[in-house]
Design an enzyme around this catalytic site. Structure first.
Site: not given
Ligand code: PXP
Length: 237
Positions: A7, A10, A43, A45, A49, A70, A101, A151, A191
């Site tokens: 992901n 960030h 994602h 959003r 953001r 996402e 999330t 998931e 997550h």
């Molecule tokens: N999976 C989903 C569906 C998420 O919403 C997120 C966070 O955006 C992640 C995985 C990844 O989470 P993390 O950034 O905490 O590793």
């Protein structure tokens, strides 16, 4: 051995801090793929953001693996997804004032609207996954809504305050994976996973993919993104 989805939200968070072009999430996706990422997760959003519409368009065109978008089921976001057509959409709950999330979708309580969103996305040839808590009722509801992929939110395990809690949430997750697999669902998880807690989750039989963002991007500040993704891929393996 689960696949690793990286992901890159960030990377965009950092870019948005100054409103310029750097760092570039598309280049980050390229490096992540070079280091072994098997899909790229982003994602879009509603408050934009971090990831922007243009990022999704470019990722869709440029990445060599699979784009996992996402998204919430807001009509505006659904419309964008159907026009960009990522490989997969993962439906997540979204609240404006959350930092991330915070939990899974309550599919059981929103069955009709989620089923309608799945149908719409499938009509555009997009595979759909539902991000849910490791809970039997939500698994049943996800299936009832027409999902073939889920998931599990691993946040409760990742954030457990002591070893007793950690054990409890780990077992919940394990049972939920067994249950969902027995129902014929494709099971992914993610997550809050990091370099210390991922190994145990990766060993759960039946999880096909782990989606990880924050811990990888944080580590990348110290060692570079290529090394950070490579190390996570090795741990998952
Ligand atoms: N999976 C989903 C569906 C998420 O919403 C997120 C966070 O955006 C992640 C995985 C990844 O989470 P993390 O950034 O905490 O590793």
């Amino acid at each position: 051995m689960p696949r690793l989805g990286v992901n890159i939200d960030h990377v965009a968070t950092l870019r948005q801090a100054r409103g310029g072009n750097l760092p570039d999430p598309v280049y980050a996706a390229f490096l992540a793929e070079q280091a072994g990422a098997q899909s790229i997760v982003a994602h879009l959003r509603e408050d934009r953001r971090h990831i922007q519409d243009q990022d999704i368009k470019l990722l869709r065109k440029k990445i060599g693996t699979k784009l996992n978008l996402e998204m919430s089921i807001a009509p505006e976001i659904l419309k964008i997804a159907c026009s960009i057509r990522p490989y997969q959409a993962t439906l997540v709950p979204e609240r404006r004032n959350e930092l991330t999330t915070e939990g899974g979708l309550n599919v059981a309580a929103n069955l009709k609207i989620i089923a309608a969103a799945i149908k719409k996305l499938k009509e555009s040839d997009i595979r759909v996954s539902l991000f849910i808590d490791p809970d039997k009722n939500q698994v049943d509801a996800a299936q009832g809504a027409g999902a073939k992929i889920i998931e599990f939110h691993t946040g409760r395990y990742a954030l457990a305050k002591n070893s007793r809690q950690k054990e409890k949430f780990f077992n919940q997750l394990k049972h939920a994976v067994d249950y969902a697999q027995a129902q014929g669902l494709v099971v992914n998880a993610g997550h809050g996973l990091d370099y210390a807690n991922v190994r145990r989750i990766a060993q759960i039989k039946g999880i096909e993919e782990l989606n990880i963002g924050y811990s990888i991007i944080c580590k990348a500040l110290y060692v570079g993104l290529f090394a950070a993704v490579k190390e996570m891929r090795e741990l998952v393996r």
